[in-house]
Structures are given as C-alpha cells and as structure tokens.
Design an enzyme around this catalytic site. Sequence first.
Site, PDB file in Angstrom:
ATOM      1  N   ARG A 131       0.868  -1.173   0.000  1.00 14.13           N
ATOM      2  CA  ARG A 131       0.000   0.000   0.000  1.00 14.13           C
ATOM      3  C   ARG A 131       0.906   1.226   0.000  1.00 14.13           C
ATOM      4  O   ARG A 131       2.069   1.154   0.405  1.00 14.13           O
ATOM      5  CB  ARG A 131      -0.896   0.004   1.237  1.00 14.13           C
ATOM      6  CG  ARG A 131      -1.841  -1.197   1.340  1.00 14.13           C
ATOM      7  CD  ARG A 131      -2.661  -1.139   2.626  1.00 14.13           C
ATOM      8  NE  ARG A 131      -3.608  -2.252   2.708  1.00 14.13           N
ATOM      9  CZ  ARG A 131      -3.352  -3.416   3.288  1.00 14.13           C
ATOM     10  NH1 ARG A 131      -2.149  -3.629   3.834  1.00 14.13           N
ATOM     11  NH2 ARG A 131      -4.258  -4.371   3.323  1.00 14.13           N
ATOM     12  N   ARG A 181      -0.874  -2.272  -6.612  1.00 18.68           N
ATOM     13  CA  ARG A 181      -0.995  -3.379  -5.657  1.00 18.68           C
ATOM     14  C   ARG A 181      -1.992  -4.417  -6.180  1.00 18.68           C
ATOM     15  O   ARG A 181      -1.739  -5.624  -6.100  1.00 18.68           O
ATOM     16  CB  ARG A 181      -1.430  -2.831  -4.303  1.00 18.68           C
ATOM     17  CG  ARG A 181      -1.768  -3.882  -3.242  1.00 18.68           C
ATOM     18  CD  ARG A 181      -2.089  -3.181  -1.929  1.00 18.68           C
ATOM     19  NE  ARG A 181      -2.905  -3.986  -1.036  1.00 18.68           N
ATOM     20  CZ  ARG A 181      -2.421  -4.851  -0.135  1.00 18.68           C
ATOM     21  NH1 ARG A 181      -1.123  -5.028  -0.025  1.00 18.68           N
ATOM     22  NH2 ARG A 181      -3.231  -5.521   0.659  1.00 18.68           N
ATOM     23  N   HIS A 187      -2.851   2.584  -5.815  1.00 18.98           N
ATOM     24  CA  HIS A 187      -3.335   1.320  -5.263  1.00 18.98           C
ATOM     25  C   HIS A 187      -3.572   0.287  -6.356  1.00 18.98           C
ATOM     26  O   HIS A 187      -3.555  -0.921  -6.095  1.00 18.98           O
ATOM     27  CB  HIS A 187      -4.622   1.549  -4.469  1.00 18.98           C
ATOM     28  CG  HIS A 187      -4.881   0.495  -3.442  1.00 18.98           C
ATOM     29  ND1 HIS A 187      -4.084   0.314  -2.328  1.00 18.98           N
ATOM     30  CD2 HIS A 187      -5.844  -0.465  -3.365  1.00 18.98           C
ATOM     31  CE1 HIS A 187      -4.544  -0.685  -1.609  1.00 18.98           C
ATOM     32  NE2 HIS A 187      -5.609  -1.180  -2.219  1.00 18.98           N
ATOM     33  N   LYS A 234      -2.080  -2.491   7.787  1.00 21.56           N
ATOM     34  CA  LYS A 234      -3.515  -2.403   8.032  1.00 21.56           C
ATOM     35  C   LYS A 234      -3.929  -3.480   9.025  1.00 21.56           C
ATOM     36  O   LYS A 234      -3.543  -4.637   8.897  1.00 21.56           O
ATOM     37  CB  LYS A 234      -4.277  -2.569   6.712  1.00 21.56           C
ATOM     38  CG  LYS A 234      -5.743  -2.217   6.815  1.00 21.56           C
ATOM     39  CD  LYS A 234      -6.388  -2.230   5.441  1.00 21.56           C
ATOM     40  CE  LYS A 234      -7.848  -1.817   5.513  1.00 21.56           C
ATOM     41  NZ  LYS A 234      -8.481  -1.821   4.169  1.00 21.56           N
ATOM     42  N   TYR A 261      -9.639 -11.150  -6.573  1.00 22.99           N
ATOM     43  CA  TYR A 261      -8.785 -11.103  -7.764  1.00 22.99           C
ATOM     44  C   TYR A 261      -9.060 -12.251  -8.725  1.00 22.99           C
ATOM     45  O   TYR A 261      -8.719 -12.173  -9.900  1.00 22.99           O
ATOM     46  CB  TYR A 261      -7.307 -11.089  -7.353  1.00 22.99           C
ATOM     47  CG  TYR A 261      -6.961  -9.882  -6.515  1.00 22.99           C
ATOM     48  CD1 TYR A 261      -6.940  -8.610  -7.092  1.00 22.99           C
ATOM     49  CD2 TYR A 261      -6.683  -9.997  -5.163  1.00 22.99           C
ATOM     50  CE1 TYR A 261      -6.656  -7.496  -6.328  1.00 22.99           C
ATOM     51  CE2 TYR A 261      -6.395  -8.886  -4.398  1.00 22.99           C
ATOM     52  CZ  TYR A 261      -6.380  -7.636  -4.973  1.00 22.99           C
ATOM     53  OH  TYR A 261      -6.120  -6.523  -4.222  1.00 22.99           O
ATOM     54  N   HIS A 308      -3.895  -9.819   3.906  1.00 18.14           N
ATOM     55  CA  HIS A 308      -5.347  -9.894   4.084  1.00 18.14           C
ATOM     56  C   HIS A 308      -5.681 -10.818   5.253  1.00 18.14           C
ATOM     57  O   HIS A 308      -5.129 -11.912   5.357  1.00 18.14           O
ATOM     58  CB  HIS A 308      -6.023 -10.424   2.826  1.00 18.14           C
ATOM     59  CG  HIS A 308      -6.028  -9.446   1.700  1.00 18.14           C
ATOM     60  ND1 HIS A 308      -6.250  -9.816   0.392  1.00 18.14           N
ATOM     61  CD2 HIS A 308      -5.862  -8.089   1.684  1.00 18.14           C
ATOM     62  CE1 HIS A 308      -6.198  -8.733  -0.382  1.00 18.14           C
ATOM     63  NE2 HIS A 308      -5.962  -7.690   0.380  1.00 18.14           N
TER      64      HIS A 308
END
Length: 317
Positions: A134, A268, A265, A159, A300, A291
């Site tokens: 990120r 990424r 972004h 995150k 994805y 994640h």
Amino acid sequence: MSAFLNQISDLMRVRHYSYQTEKTYLYWIKKFILFHDKRHPKDLGADEISAFLTHLAVKLTVSASTQNQAMFALLFLYKEVLEVKLPWLETFTTARRSERIPVVLTREEVAAVLSNLRGVNLLMANLLYGAGLRLKECLRLRVKDLDFGFRQLVVRDGKGAKDRLTVLPQTLVEPLQKHLETVKMLHNNDLKIGLGRVYMPFALDRKYPNAAREWKWQYVFPSPKLSRHPQTNEAGRHHLSESGLQKAVKKALHATEIEKMASCHTLRHSFATHLLQSGQDIRTIQELLGHRELTTTMIYTHVLQSNRLGVKSPLDA
C-alpha cells in the site's frame, strides 16, 4: 469543546492509535457534536447517534466505508471515553457496501506507466507493484525493514496493526542500495547540525532514547524538508507525503493515455492479479498482501474469471 477533544486525543495517544486514526476519529466526533447543535455527547443517546449515521447514509449518500469510519469513531467516544455501552448501535440503517471488482492494469500497461516515472517516484512505484505494498506502507518503510540478503522486506504495523513479510524484487536491490547511499548522506548532514531524529512508534523513544538518531531507524524515503511532528512537536525529517507519488502516477497514466480509473493502489491490485495469473497459489498471495480473510484475496479471481473459463463472446463467432 476543544478541551473535550483534547481529552479524546490524549486517550488515543495513550492507546497508541495512529496519527491518521486520531485525526479521523476527532473529525467525526466533532461533526457529530456540531450536527446536534454543540450538545455534549453525554447528553445524547441512541436516537441522536442513529440520526447522525442515517443522515450520512441517506442525505449525504456517503460510502459504506465512510459511514463505518464515523461509527467506529462514535464507538470509541462512548465506550472508551464516556464508558457507555452501546448495544443499540447495531439498529441504525447502514449504507450498503458496494461489491466492486478492482481496477487492474495489464503487464504492458504497468510497464507503460513505470516508463513515465523517474527517480524516487519510479522506485516507490516499483515497490508498490513489485512487493504489493500500500502507498502508506511504502512511505513508512525504514532502513531496517529491508533485507537484501533474503530479498524480502518487512511491513511494520500495516492495516489491522499487523506485521508481514513480502518479496523484495531482485531488480530493485541495486537501485535501493544506491538510493540509501544518498539518504545516508542526508542523514549524516542532519546529525552534524544536531538533528537526525526520526519519529519512533509507541514508547520506543523513551525506552531507547538514542535510537531515533540511528541509521537503521531512518525512513527509506525521507522528505527533502525538515518539519515538526504534529504529536511531539519535535523537529526532524519525516517521510515523503502521499500526494507526491499520487500526482506522479496520475501524470504517468495521462501520458500513456490509459483510460482506466487507476491510481497508486492499482499497482498493488495488479501485483496480486499477475501473481495469480502466473499460477501462484491464493494462500501465498493472501499472506503477501496481508489480508485477514481469504475472501478478500479471492476478489482477484473475478478479474481473471472470464479468461479462466475460456468464455468466448458470440460476437467473435
């Protein structure tokens, strides 16, 4: 009201909330108070909170994520500051979260964008695409987070306040090492004039008072200008701002005439999609991206779904 907001700010700093979270929570708490004509939150209850959050969703049509930001700010206000339980908060009307497929660039499009970047902006964009970072994670990298021997880098406090390992592209090893030589010269010059301190997370500055001047703690992408930290008011050299690379990538996209709604972004997103395209397993990609849930990474697969199923348009027939 300022004294009350200062009290909230002090509590967030004691709890080690990030500066960005502090700013966001204070913004929504202030908006909530103003929405109810500057009445003190202790005099407000379920009806007033529901009215405010519903106003955001219905009248202002904010996104689900924006409304969630406001909700979490109010949760912190009532649970942590005022120490009031909020079992009724779940009853308000929420904004429906949109399920969107991420914008992804092809390999050729990524190459075209990167070819229109130069210097530090090119190096950072290469890291976003080559390591799946990120933008903030890239900017917050410190010298000690780069492991050239194992060709990996550590993302600290990403995150969800999680650390993770991701790949360091072999093609970036030499450019990064040369870049760090320049950064070290800048740091040494700062030390000569009595500066060279960098912001230290949590209480590390008190635990290791000299660490803030050590080379390994310096930012990989420092700002060319000295500044004062908004929380400590201490003079030093912070990392580059987000807007610099954002503007450079936007300009590069314009130069390539790519019409997709792309951004930093998107690099990424492209990292994850291209790994999946090349046969990398989804679990590994989940770990590289950081994640929490596999379902987040699974988005994805939708980008590649039509090609994977071999669907051919009837028009082509």
